[in-house]
Scaffold this motif. Sequence first.
Motif, short mmCIF file in Angstrom:
data_model
loop_
_atom_site.label_atom_id
_atom_site.label_comp_id
_atom_site.label_asym_id
_atom_site.label_seq_id
_atom_site.Cartn_x
_atom_site.Cartn_y
_atom_site.Cartn_z
N LEU A 63 28.69 39.76 48.70
CA LEU A 63 28.29 38.46 49.23
C LEU A 63 28.75 38.36 50.68
O LEU A 63 29.95 38.41 50.98
CB LEU A 63 28.91 37.34 48.40
CG LEU A 63 28.63 35.90 48.86
CD1 LEU A 63 27.13 35.61 48.91
CD2 LEU A 63 29.34 34.90 47.93
N LEU A 89 32.84 31.25 42.41
CA LEU A 89 32.42 32.62 42.71
C LEU A 89 32.45 33.46 41.44
O LEU A 89 33.40 33.38 40.66
CB LEU A 89 33.35 33.23 43.76
CG LEU A 89 33.31 32.54 45.13
CD1 LEU A 89 34.41 33.09 46.03
CD2 LEU A 89 31.95 32.69 45.78
N LEU A 126 32.13 39.77 41.68
CA LEU A 126 32.25 40.02 43.12
C LEU A 126 33.24 41.12 43.46
O LEU A 126 34.37 41.14 42.95
CB LEU A 126 32.68 38.74 43.85
CG LEU A 126 31.60 37.84 44.42
CD1 LEU A 126 32.23 36.73 45.24
CD2 LEU A 126 30.61 38.61 45.27
N LEU A 173 33.58 40.13 49.62
CA LEU A 173 33.26 38.77 50.07
C LEU A 173 33.59 38.66 51.56
O LEU A 173 34.74 38.82 51.96
CB LEU A 173 34.08 37.74 49.28
CG LEU A 173 33.94 36.28 49.72
CD1 LEU A 173 32.51 35.79 49.57
CD2 LEU A 173 34.91 35.39 48.94
#
Length: 293
Positions: A213, A227, A231, A234
């Motif tokens: 992301l 979130l 992930l 980031l």
Amino acid sequence: METLQATFFLFVFVPLVNPAPPLQQESLQFYEYDTDVSWESLTQQDYEMQSKDIRKDGTNVSLDTSLILQSDDSQLDAPPTKDTNLPTCLLCVCLSGSVYCEEIDIEAVPPLPKETAYLYARFNKIKRIAASDFADITTLRRIDFSGNRIEEIEDGAFSKLLLLEELSLAENRLVKLPVLPPKLTTFNANQNRLKSRGIKANAFKKLTNLAYLYLGHNALESVPLNLPESLRILHLQYNNITSITDDTFCKSNNTRYIRTRMDEIRMEGNPIVLAKHVNAFSCLRMLPVGTYY
């Protein structure tokens, strides 16, 4: 007799030391001394050759038509756009499910072949993405709109793209994010004009495959909420983030919780002093990149 023999010898010897034939000399001068041949003379020679051989509808091509085709810079330099009505695969390059429409100054998403899986439309002048642009293209897996002028994305523009895994909207003019397709693994919105109010609270919550992301170089005041656990990377560098909470990355009610997949968080270039929020990183295997004092 001796005089005749000497004369004959000279006659044979002279051609051997003469310079190259005129055709080779001209060829050499053409490549090395480019200015010796003007564009007008080349155009005229082209016309003279074509007028002998090329016929259209039973008549010779006229001089005016030939010159327009060959030397009208305004015709050659005119940027192709959707208004040209060219089929997409003539305007762009289509190869085995991939469509490349890069740096051709289009202002809207062109009609795509239904089997398109990869669309690269970087560095154009696209300002808006409509819901109808991808309504019938359910095979898309990757879209790259980097380097356009996109300010608006209609609601539902990506709603039918259930196979879409990678989406780049980097280097545009977005102030808010659209609803994103559920199977995204990579989303890039670097270098836009995003503020926190332009990202819905649950914008990323249901994206359970999202691993990368990128939201750097925007105007976010806070880290996006909810979130996903998936992930890994980031990027939030160079925003206006001033604070974070213990629940931003971790779970304040679970001290044993570890975010095992997160490998990198970039927060440099924000006004926040990360050392003031130590508990916010207790679940991470690696501290975020940023200012600590």
